[in-house]
Design an enzyme around this catalytic site. Sequence first.
Site, short mmCIF file in Angstrom:
data_model
loop_
_atom_site.label_atom_id
_atom_site.label_comp_id
_atom_site.label_asym_id
_atom_site.label_seq_id
_atom_site.Cartn_x
_atom_site.Cartn_y
_atom_site.Cartn_z
N ASN A 96 -5.14 6.11 -1.90
CA ASN A 96 -4.79 6.39 -0.50
C ASN A 96 -4.23 7.79 -0.32
OD1 ASN A 96 -5.72 4.01 0.51
ND2 ASN A 96 -3.74 2.95 0.43
N HIS A 150 -2.07 -3.18 -6.65
CA HIS A 150 -2.63 -2.76 -5.36
C HIS A 150 -4.10 -3.08 -5.32
CE1 HIS A 150 -3.71 0.58 -2.33
NE2 HIS A 150 -3.22 -0.46 -1.68
N SER A 191 0.83 -1.21 0.00
CA SER A 191 0.00 0.00 0.00
C SER A 191 0.86 1.25 0.00
CB SER A 191 -0.89 0.04 1.26
OG SER A 191 -1.92 -0.88 1.16
N GLU A 214 -5.29 -0.92 -8.53
CA GLU A 214 -4.31 0.09 -8.95
C GLU A 214 -3.09 -0.66 -9.48
OE1 GLU A 214 -3.85 2.48 -5.38
OE2 GLU A 214 -4.84 4.17 -6.36
#
Length: 644
Positions: free
Chosen positions: A476, A426, A405, A438
């Site tokens: 994120n 991801h 992450s 991702e």
Amino acid sequence: MTMVSIDRDGEIAVVTVNNPPVNALGQALRQGLWDAVATLDADPAVRAVVLICAGRTFIAGADVREFGLPPSEPHLPDLVNRIEAATKPWIAAIHGAALGGGFEVALGCRFRVALDTASVGLPEVTLGIVPGASGTVRTPRVAGVAAAVDLVTTGKPARAAKAQAIGLVDAVLTGDLRAGAIAFARAALTAPLPLPASQRPVTDPGPDFWAEQQAAVSKRARGEVAPLRALACVQKAAQAPFDAALAFERATFLELRASDQAAALRHVFFAERAAPRPPHLGETQPLPLRRAGVIGGGTMGAGIAAALRDAGLPVVLIERDAEALARGIANLQAIFDGGVKRGKLTPDQAAARMAGITGATDYAALADSDLVIEAVFEEIGVKRAVFAELARHCRADAVLATNTSYLDPRAIAEGLPDPGRFIGLHFFSPANVMKLLEIVPTPDTAPATLATGFALARALGKIPVQAGICEGFIGNRILKRYRAAAEALLRQGVAIAEIDAAMRGYGFAMGPFEAQDLGGLDIAFLQREGARAAGQNVPETLGDILVRAGRKGQKTGGGWYDYAPGQRQPQPSDTVAALLAGQITPKAPPADIAAHLVGEMAAEGAAILAEGIALNAADIDLVEIHGYGFPRWRGGPIFATTPR
Ligand code: T1G
Ligand code: NAD
């Protein structure tokens, strides 16, 4: 290319539609069908007409690309009426999916036959509109009001068998659809014809039914306009003459077609279809994906392995020791048992999913894997050691991926003999449910490796978005900005519950504080602490204060909110108020909290775009919709804040 062709099988005419890729009902196709009715009405040798389509599917609906244009003749409702009024019965022969206007054309036919693999549906509400060519008026006359309400307000298609059970389809065929439909037509001519849909009676279930449906649809729609308007159209169809109901539906359709929600949903529709085929991939062929490996059977590893199994790929699951492996296998069993409990899987399907998992602690088990995805602890040393093992044991052409992450994929790949086959993939938790993937290439990632990442997304039914390397990639990073902006409002004296309520009112399932309590405040806290330990300057957040006080969210009985034992209903917390008392400097809040916070997301998205971390604005909208619950009918933070 002839879009509408006519040939004969004795006294049965066959009208074939050929308008790739999905036989969408653009103006030319509508005109072609309009003319075909006249031609066949005038041919005394023709006693019935089979309407069939070439290519992958029956007519999949009106051409969504025409929605921004003024409606053009022949209008679809008029075409459907014309087919219904034809002097010879038309039989719709359905394969693939008869959707929207395509199913409305089929409803204008006297009969509908479908391959067993076909489906029918009225998905218009997913585009922010209602059926515009009698779908809400003929469906209740063919299948009853309750079935019509379900089909129209959810937008969910019905497979052939169910469609036949509720009367939407007259016969389910296997094998040669054309031959089967011709035979059906011939047989139909030997008996009295059923009434055309528009002349069939419809029973109004009464006020209690409509009150129940209004409440149910309103709860499910959560701010979307179209489902409730679709319900109103079906109610009108049950309570008014056919023509009045048709006019009501058409007026509703034309009104909604011009709405902001429809524009947003069309934006998302086309963005989702563009995402799996980014132009820069060109003709690069992906590597074969037949067998996969997953390293780590924890939260993400188990979810990723489940997603791979759902796509039919055999999986080798590697854990660090037998005990951890047993836990990983148990995590997978729990996922599939949950699928059986929810009716998504049969017990046999769940057993087959598990049978395709090979557990091991020896990396030699990965010798035949085409792709290996690492999902071990978020620690660079652990990850680097894993990839060193992978380099030793995997085939030279195996793609090696990390699910990190926050770590820099370049740092993880450091020292890999062939960094060209390394990539970041991801996933989002739960990885077998969340659609977003991702895809994070490093500067060394080979084009074939990148193409394989996109091919994996297609195989798993996920929405791929390519992201450049920065902290948090796209999603994120925006989440961090969103949370910081929400905490800033808190520091200005806005109540936690008020902020969450504003975001729920905007269309999110939950606000930023409720969401942190559900997921756990400690995940982001540990990420911040890790960055601080690595020497980065990471300012103290209000969330840090809570975690240091042992308040990690629902899992510790309290986070931003208090929770009664065993309860999940958030309660404003006096403890939190006391903990944060010294942090509040009252200041007039923004007039529209949701607009302010969505604006912050969009500003971070603009920076991400400017830095080239995202390839286009639509990708950022997809990340937010498919990774973070941004309301789809708002189009995503960039679309929602772009003046139109
Ligand atoms: N109009 C125009 N283009 C469409 C289209 C449509 N309705 N549906 C798909 N495409 C394009 C899509 O953009 C892509 O193009 C290609 O076809 C393949 O699509 C009056 C008003 C049919 C199940 O909502 O659900 O009728 O990127 O990748 O996975 O009441 O497409 O290749 O250039 O999705 O095999 C109602 C929407 C319209 C159906 C096929 N109909 N489409 O899935 O292919 S409103 C829909 C789908 C209406 C009436 C109202 C799926 C599919 P490109 P794809 P697929
Ligand atoms: P987790 O702690 O639930 O699982 C990690 C697993 O890795 C454990 O089962 C552990 O036994 C195993 N493991 C550790 N070292 C190993 C080794 N050398 N060989 C094999 N297995 C080993 O962690 P998680 O939440 O699943 O996260 C895993 C990765 O996924 C992290 O990089 C994380 O950043 C990333 N990620 C997590 C989320 C999330 O929401 N949890 C979302 C996206 C990505």
